[in-house]
Enzyme design. Structure first.
Site, PDB file in Angstrom:
ATOM      1  N   ALA A 101       0.840  -1.197   0.000  1.00 54.10           N
ATOM      2  CA  ALA A 101       0.000   0.000   0.000  1.00 54.10           C
ATOM      3  C   ALA A 101       0.872   1.244   0.000  1.00 54.10           C
ATOM      4  CB  ALA A 101      -0.912  -0.015   1.224  1.00 54.10           C
ATOM      5  N   ASN A 102       0.270   2.398   0.159  1.00 52.59           N
ATOM      6  CA  ASN A 102       1.027   3.654   0.226  1.00 52.59           C
ATOM      7  C   ASN A 102       0.328   4.595   1.195  1.00 52.59           C
ATOM      8  OD1 ASN A 102      -0.909   5.402  -1.355  1.00 52.59           O
ATOM      9  ND2 ASN A 102      -0.521   3.772  -2.830  1.00 52.59           N
ATOM     10  N   HIS A 103       0.901   5.753   1.393  1.00 47.36           N
ATOM     11  CA  HIS A 103       0.430   6.670   2.433  1.00 47.36           C
ATOM     12  C   HIS A 103      -0.707   7.589   2.014  1.00 47.36           C
ATOM     13  CE1 HIS A 103       3.059   5.799   5.729  1.00 47.36           C
ATOM     14  NE2 HIS A 103       4.140   5.882   4.961  1.00 47.36           N
ATOM     15  N   SER A 104      -1.245   7.425   0.815  1.00 57.70           N
ATOM     16  CA  SER A 104      -2.262   8.374   0.375  1.00 57.70           C
ATOM     17  C   SER A 104      -3.534   8.275   1.220  1.00 57.70           C
ATOM     18  CB  SER A 104      -2.602   8.118  -1.096  1.00 57.70           C
ATOM     19  OG  SER A 104      -3.543   9.069  -1.516  1.00 57.70           O
TER      20      SER A 104
END
Ligand code: CTP
Ligand code: CA
Length: 236
Positions: A33-36
């Site tokens: 995943a990512n931090h968005s």
């Protein structure tokens, strides 16, 4: 605007806005995943609705309340988001890709939970990845190939400087590579994800400066819509 007057300059327009961050499942319990957070995409949706647009909000794992009046469409992975955007982009005046889309996904998702090997304490599993579809690039290419497609396409790029150059030159190169009508560039050398303040520069497809904005994500959203509005086709 800041004086409280509402411009209804997007009345009758249909926008497709992607927001959030995709998740690529590795096994039944884990994902890449990512931090968005989805906040910038949400701010764009709110701002567009206020200005009279109809908004389809393609949301990837966003834990925020749907803006009243938006049509929310959920997508988990990059592939699901690609499918969603492909299904809707033919029906809108503009596509705004504010989502952080995974560049890589598992080449093969493990059916069972990936286990560590207790007999070999130092060993780690090699997780094979493959590239995902570049939804933005694909939308631009489809438009130039068919002569039809989405009239206005906006990308986002969060850059830190690196070995290949400073953040701005990387963004300018990306703008030219992607070919979107506008690229909203965010210098995240100092970190920004989840923050409420934001500084962006808006570039055209040649990487040339169009506008900039510093302030809340709402203010940035309006600046993006200001730059987008002249690119929309004439209302019939
Ligand atoms: N994007 C997309 N599909 C992908 C990856 C990115 O549509 N598979 C879109 C993003 O939503 C964003 C823009 O492309 O609007 C730029 O994303 P970014 O990750 O900055 O660009 P990349 O080409 O993936 O470059 P990088 O190697 O820097 O990640
Ligand atoms: Ca990327």
């Amino acid at each position: 605007d800041e004086h409280g007057a509402v411009r209804r300059d997007l009345e009758g327009r249909d926008l497709l806005i992607s927001a959030g961050g995709t998740r690529e499942q590795l096994d039944p319990v884990r994902f890449l995943a990512n931090h968005s957070s989805g906040r910038q995409g949400w701010a764009l949706a709110h701002a567009a609705l206020v200005r009279g647009a109809r908004v389809r909000l393609a949301a990837a794992n966003v834990a925020l309340e749907t803006p009243p009046g938006a049509q929310r469409l959920d997508a988990g992975s990059a592939a699901e988001l690609a499918e969603l955007v492909a299904a809707h982009r033919g029906a809108v005046d503009a596509l705004i890709m504010a989502a952080a889309v995974a560049d890589f996904t598992a080449a093969e998702r493990s059916r069972d939970k990936i286990k560590k090997d207790e007999s070999a304490p130092e060993s780690v599993p090699g997780i094979a990845l493959r590239r995902t579809e570049d939804i933005l690039r694909h939308s631009v290419l489809e438009r130039s190939r068919t002569g039809a497609g989405v009239p206005a396409i906006v990308g986002f790029a969060a850059e830190t400087g690196g070995a290949d150059g400073d953040a701005l030159s990387l963004a300018r190169a990306k703008a030219r590579r992607k070919g979107a009508d506008l690229l909203v560039f965010n210098d995240v050398t100092a970190g920004v994800f989840g923050a409420s303040e934001n500084t962006v520069r808006i570039l055209d497809r040649d990487g040339e400066y169009v506008a900039h904005a510093t302030g809340s994500k709402t203010l940035v959203a309006h600046a993006v819509l200001d730059a987008l509005a002249p690119l929309l086709p004439e209302v019939p």
